[in-house]
Design a protein around this motif. Structure first.
Motif, PDB file in Angstrom:
ATOM      1  N   GLY A 257      10.576   4.194  -1.306  1.00 11.09           N
ATOM      2  CA  GLY A 257      10.217   4.072   0.104  1.00 11.09           C
ATOM      3  C   GLY A 257       8.961   4.836   0.489  1.00 11.09           C
ATOM      4  O   GLY A 257       8.395   4.614   1.557  1.00 11.09           O
ATOM      5  N   LEU A 258       8.512   5.727  -0.392  1.00  7.77           N
ATOM      6  CA  LEU A 258       7.296   6.499  -0.139  1.00  7.77           C
ATOM      7  C   LEU A 258       6.086   5.921  -0.868  1.00  7.77           C
ATOM      8  O   LEU A 258       4.987   6.447  -0.749  1.00  7.77           O
ATOM      9  N   SER A 259       6.308   4.857  -1.625  1.00  9.64           N
ATOM     10  CA  SER A 259       5.274   4.364  -2.540  1.00  9.64           C
ATOM     11  C   SER A 259       4.259   3.466  -1.843  1.00  9.64           C
ATOM     12  O   SER A 259       4.618   2.416  -1.312  1.00  9.64           O
ATOM     13  N   PRO A 260       2.988   3.847  -1.884  1.00  7.52           N
ATOM     14  CA  PRO A 260       1.938   3.034  -1.272  1.00  7.52           C
ATOM     15  C   PRO A 260       1.262   2.139  -2.302  1.00  7.52           C
ATOM     16  O   PRO A 260       1.454   2.296  -3.521  1.00  7.52           O
ATOM     17  N   SER A 261       0.446   1.206  -1.820  1.00  3.81           N
ATOM     18  CA  SER A 261      -0.400   0.431  -2.719  1.00  3.81           C
ATOM     19  C   SER A 261      -1.487  -0.269  -1.917  1.00  3.81           C
ATOM     20  O   SER A 261      -1.367  -0.446  -0.693  1.00  3.81           O
ATOM     21  N   ILE A 262      -2.539  -0.651  -2.611  1.00  5.17           N
ATOM     22  CA  ILE A 262      -3.551  -1.540  -2.034  1.00  5.17           C
ATOM     23  C   ILE A 262      -3.821  -2.666  -3.012  1.00  5.17           C
ATOM     24  O   ILE A 262      -3.622  -2.527  -4.226  1.00  5.17           O
ATOM     25  N   ASN A 263      -4.259  -3.800  -2.468  1.00  6.77           N
ATOM     26  CA  ASN A 263      -4.688  -4.956  -3.254  1.00  6.77           C
ATOM     27  C   ASN A 263      -6.132  -5.234  -2.870  1.00  6.77           C
ATOM     28  O   ASN A 263      -6.439  -5.368  -1.680  1.00  6.77           O
ATOM     29  N   THR A 264      -7.029  -5.345  -3.859  1.00  7.47           N
ATOM     30  CA  THR A 264      -8.446  -5.491  -3.534  1.00  7.47           C
ATOM     31  C   THR A 264      -9.115  -6.573  -4.368  1.00  7.47           C
ATOM     32  O   THR A 264      -8.628  -6.952  -5.439  1.00  7.47           O
ATOM     33  N   ASN A 265     -10.260  -7.050  -3.863  1.00  8.50           N
ATOM     34  CA  ASN A 265     -11.045  -8.048  -4.580  1.00  8.50           C
ATOM     35  C   ASN A 265     -12.518  -7.669  -4.667  1.00  8.50           C
ATOM     36  O   ASN A 265     -13.344  -8.497  -5.026  1.00  8.50           O
ATOM     37  N   GLY A 266     -12.850  -6.447  -4.330  1.00  7.91           N
ATOM     38  CA  GLY A 266     -14.233  -6.006  -4.337  1.00  7.91           C
ATOM     39  C   GLY A 266     -14.895  -6.075  -2.983  1.00  7.91           C
ATOM     40  O   GLY A 266     -15.838  -5.335  -2.704  1.00  7.91           O
ATOM     41  N   ASN A 267     -14.401  -6.943  -2.110  1.00  8.25           N
ATOM     42  CA  ASN A 267     -14.978  -7.098  -0.773  1.00  8.25           C
ATOM     43  C   ASN A 267     -13.987  -6.830   0.351  1.00  8.25           C
ATOM     44  O   ASN A 267     -14.388  -6.486   1.455  1.00  8.25           O
ATOM     45  N   GLN A 268     -12.702  -7.011   0.082  1.00 11.60           N
ATOM     46  CA  GLN A 268     -11.676  -6.804   1.094  1.00 11.60           C
ATOM     47  C   GLN A 268     -10.513  -6.036   0.480  1.00 11.60           C
ATOM     48  O   GLN A 268     -10.344  -5.998  -0.741  1.00 11.60           O
TER      49      GLN A 268
END
Length: 355
Positions: A257-268
């Motif tokens: 429940g504390l785990s973050p993440s991001i998804n990226t493509n170089g521009n967004q």
């Protein structure tokens, strides 16, 4: 001065509650450092189904194209009507439509939160567009099918292009950390698919001679993480394995429940907590928004790197440092043994940022 456009997708279950919390925290931290931003809201999940008959309607895709980044709440696709459940879920649609090839999932021990593995601070890089997950590895259609009712077939895809770009992301971060990368695969059995993944990662490693590299089979890696997670730093792996290992790492250091993440493509960049929509506690004001809040802080750091605006990292520092202080003071929600409500925790966090 740039005005950042950060989309908000409230999603399902606890999604609206934790997204509103994240919005409040983002606005406070960004205002403190003089960062101007707009926060348009786009439909996703049940809202999209009810208004447009699509979990992710075209209006959302079109709107997000104009955003620098967005906050993506959990969705409850398992409960969608059959015609929508049988399609790619909203998370997969986002990753496929915007080619969000890099899923970055950190896990670290936090003050006041019991860790099962002592001190640890790792980052899992998950290749996000192919591998064993059939909703992401085809130009058209799905890579999963049944020739008859008693047989299911799955096509797994491994390409040099996808492996190279996720490996570069992992090695670039490793250069800023402990200069150590671990490759996780199953090349001893799936020799061509995972063999290609492992070999290409080692080829990329040659461009980062300061980084120490090793590799493990997935089954061995799970045991090593349980036994000695603190020995690892940056982990790079495929789609399915990255999903599993990042969840394991999050739980080992305290709570998924504390785990973050991001998804990226170089521009967004798309900020997305690793946990689900928890429909059983939706609307009860007890959900823990920390995972999504920390995902938003990661998003700010990514935006700093993308646009060279150090104010964004200062805002991220404020968010992460304040979360740590509240954890240490045991100002936490029910799932962590505390008494704070979702809204109460958020208010306390915002007040502390503004102090």
């Amino acid at each position: 001065m740039m005005i950042y456009k950060i989309g908000l997708l409230y999603g399902d279950g606890i999604g609206p509650e934790i997204t509103k919390s994240t919005e409040s925290v983002l606005k406070a931290a960004m205002k403190k450092h003089g960062i101007e931003a707009e926060f348009p809201v786009y439909p996703m999940g049940w809202e999209g189904i009810e208004k447009y008959n699509e979990p992710v309607p075209q209006i959302t895709f079109d709107g997000l194209k104009t955003c620098h980044a967005w906050v993506f709440a959990p969705h409850d696709s398992a409960a969608y009507p059959k015609e929508h459940f049988n399609k790619t879920n909203p998370s997969g649609q986002m990753r496929h439509h915007f080619d969000l090839f890099s899923n970055v999932r950190p896990a670290r021990t936090m003050p006041g939160i019991k860790s099962h593995v002592g001190e640890a601070d790792v980052v899992v890089f998950r290749e996000n567009t192919e591998g064993m997950l059939p909703d992401r590895n085809m130009y058209k259609g799905l890579g999963e099918f049944m020739p008859d009712k008693d047989m299911a077939l799955l096509v797994a895809v491994f390409t040099r292009k996808a492996t190279e770009r996720i490996a570069h992301e992992a090695f670039k971060l490793a250069m800023k950390r402990k200069k150590k990368v671990t490759i996780v695969h199953k090349a001893n059995v799936i020799q061509m698919g995972y063999g290609l993944f492992k070999d290409v990662c080692y080829e990329v490693a040659l461009q980062y001679p300061e980084v120490t590299v090793d590799d493990y089979h997935i089954d061995a890696m799970t045991a090593h993480m349980v036994r000695r997670l603190g020995d690892f730093d940056v982990i790079v792996t495929t789609n399915l394995f990255g999903d599993i290992l990042s969840d394991l790492a999050g739980e080992l250091v305290g709570s998924l429940g504390l785990s973050p993440s991001i998804n990226t493509n170089g521009n967004q960049c798309m900020a997305q907590a690793a946990h689900g929509s928890a429909p059983d506690i939706a609307g009860m004001n007890i959900a823990n928004p920390t995972g999504l809040i920390l995902s938003a802080a990661m998003m700010l750091r990514w935006l700093d790197t993308r646009y060279q605006d150090s104010r964004l990292s200062l805002a991220a520092d404020d968010i992460e440092n304040t979360v740590d202080k509240l954890m240490e003071l045991k100002v936490v929600t029910k799932d962590l043994g505390g008494t704070a409500t979702t809204s109460g925790y958020t208010d306390t966090l915002v007040d502390a940022i503004n102090a």
